[in-house]
Design a protein around this motif. Sequence first.
Motif, PDB file in Angstrom:
ATOM      1  N   LEU A 327      35.047 -22.368  35.692  1.00 17.33           N
ATOM      2  CA  LEU A 327      34.405 -22.486  37.000  1.00 17.33           C
ATOM      3  C   LEU A 327      34.651 -23.875  37.567  1.00 17.33           C
ATOM      4  N   THR A 329      34.475 -26.666  40.545  1.00 19.65           N
ATOM      5  CA  THR A 329      33.574 -26.976  41.658  1.00 19.65           C
ATOM      6  C   THR A 329      34.068 -28.204  42.398  1.00 19.65           C
ATOM      7  N   ALA A 334      28.361 -27.754  45.615  1.00 20.42           N
ATOM      8  CA  ALA A 334      29.080 -26.769  44.816  1.00 20.42           C
ATOM      9  C   ALA A 334      28.753 -26.920  43.336  1.00 20.42           C
ATOM     10  N   GLU A 335      28.579 -28.173  42.901  1.00 18.17           N
ATOM     11  CA  GLU A 335      28.215 -28.384  41.496  1.00 18.17           C
ATOM     12  C   GLU A 335      26.884 -27.727  41.190  1.00 18.17           C
ATOM     13  N   GLY A 338      27.363 -24.042  41.223  1.00 14.10           N
ATOM     14  CA  GLY A 338      28.164 -23.667  40.059  1.00 14.10           C
ATOM     15  C   GLY A 338      27.323 -23.576  38.803  1.00 14.10           C
ATOM     16  N   LEU A 354      32.130 -24.350  32.473  1.00 18.48           N
ATOM     17  CA  LEU A 354      31.808 -24.947  33.767  1.00 18.48           C
ATOM     18  C   LEU A 354      32.377 -26.357  33.838  1.00 18.48           C
ATOM     19  N   GLN A 364      41.105 -29.939  37.642  1.00 14.75           N
ATOM     20  CA  GLN A 364      40.257 -28.862  37.127  1.00 14.75           C
ATOM     21  C   GLN A 364      41.088 -27.634  36.748  1.00 14.75           C
ATOM     22  N   LEU A 379      34.897 -22.943  43.687  1.00 14.41           N
ATOM     23  CA  LEU A 379      33.722 -23.006  44.549  1.00 14.41           C
ATOM     24  C   LEU A 379      33.682 -24.375  45.225  1.00 14.41           C
ATOM     25  N   GLY A 380      33.827 -24.375  46.572  1.00 15.76           N
ATOM     26  CA  GLY A 380      33.766 -25.626  47.330  1.00 15.76           C
ATOM     27  C   GLY A 380      32.875 -25.449  48.549  1.00 15.76           C
ATOM     28  N   VAL A 389      33.457 -16.893  46.706  1.00 15.42           N
ATOM     29  CA  VAL A 389      34.236 -17.758  45.815  1.00 15.42           C
ATOM     30  C   VAL A 389      35.682 -17.282  45.862  1.00 15.42           C
TER      31      VAL A 389
END
Length: 415
Positions: A327, A329, A334-335, A338, A354, A364, A379-380, A389
């Motif tokens: 995942l 982020t 987003a964090e 997430g 994560l 990432q 995910l932003g 997502v």
Amino acid sequence: MMQTVRGVHDILPDEVAIWQFLEAKALTIFGLYGFTEIRSPLFEKTELFARAVGATTDIVEKEMYTFADRGGDSLSLRPEGTASVVRSFVQQSLHRQLPWKVWYRGPMFRYERPQKGRQRQFHQIGCELFGPVGPLADAELMAMVMHYLGDVGLQAALVLEINSLGCLACRTPYRALLIAALRQAAAHLCEDCNHRMERNPLRVLDCKRETCRATVTAAPIMLDHLCLGCRDHFYQLKGHLETLGVPYVVNPRMVRGLDYYNRTAFEVTSVGLGAQNAVAAGGRYDGLVEQMGGTSTPAIGFAMGMERLVLLLDRQKILARGMDVYLATLGASAENAGLVLAETLRRGGISVELNLGGGSLKSQMKRADRAQARFTVMLGDTEIEKRSVIIKDMAEGVQQEVARSEIMDYLLTRL
RNA sequence: GCGAACGUAGCUCAGUCGGUAGAGUCCCGGAUUGUGAUUCCGGUUGUCGCGGGUUCGAGCCCCGUCGUUCGCCCCA
């Protein structure tokens, strides 16, 4: 720098996958034969090992980690597994529920010079079978060992060797006969063998030197001097193995290092392990329970060296499974999202790594690759706004936008 | 307990005749301000196991020590 003591090693996560594989197989295969696991203490009174293993064996004389506890008792870390299991059998009066079939796993300790396939802390998986006196039990146990080794993918490289060590009645006169023959030939035997002659004469038959091997070809062998009962036991054992289709080789020179064995001895050896070539070894010990103060009960068992099995296994075939999802982020909101999403997916049985360390999407993606993730979920801020997502299939290299409410279904149908 | 070989970057190793330490890989960043594994560019990483000795000078030679490996012994 602090480091492990000599002959003792970490087993790092990559390698632990192999160990877990081997242990899971033991649970399954031995279970098929009615064996259940026993967990005995890692240390016992020193006297237990001295009596069970043999006070004059190398193991007891110079290889045990022995110490006095604060009460003054002499204790020792276990150098092998059978002694404790027998002690347990006697202590709990388990002769009332025969047959008793148990297996164990865990570390053993011997103060030895390390070399290939030999450590000071090493690990064994072993089985003990109490009760049956006949060769049927011997054959079944060997079949089980070969079944196990075949199932973990090793059978092709292995040979099952069997022998009979006789019993007290026939081994005593044979031993005298052998010693007499060896004394006559003493001049042709190496220094080690001259020493062995007195301590463990059977072992002279197993010397690695050519000159000794040539000299002892004429020496009497146990198989020719078995009493009627032992001979019949061995003959029937071979018959049972043939009935089962378990290939074996009779090795009349195979010996046992531990005092408690009688009749059937067997060993599974492999090329490719160097000098320490035994993968598994065992035998019958009909007199040990009584010798340890219990009601006379015949028994047979074996132990396998885990490190040696690991050396033989093709590591490529037992890879740790990657994560289902990485995942990724971008940004503080987003964090947060997430963190929640990862937890939700995990509750649904999906494994999620994560992103915990910020970083660019590029870095990432690298981490996702390293985690061997099937999918990367991105995910932003854009996705937060759209309540969606982006899910990328890492093997295919294609990605798709998925609504937040449909993530679980999307993944579950594809995993 | 005995014998032999080897200890250089996180990992695998090179290092000539004794002249102040290198490659690959890994990791990090960039090429691509939001897309991995391939490619290209750039960057970080050293008590040369440790201690002594010889030398103007030691990763290299000598002695010791610790560790690893491979044998012997023994054993799974």
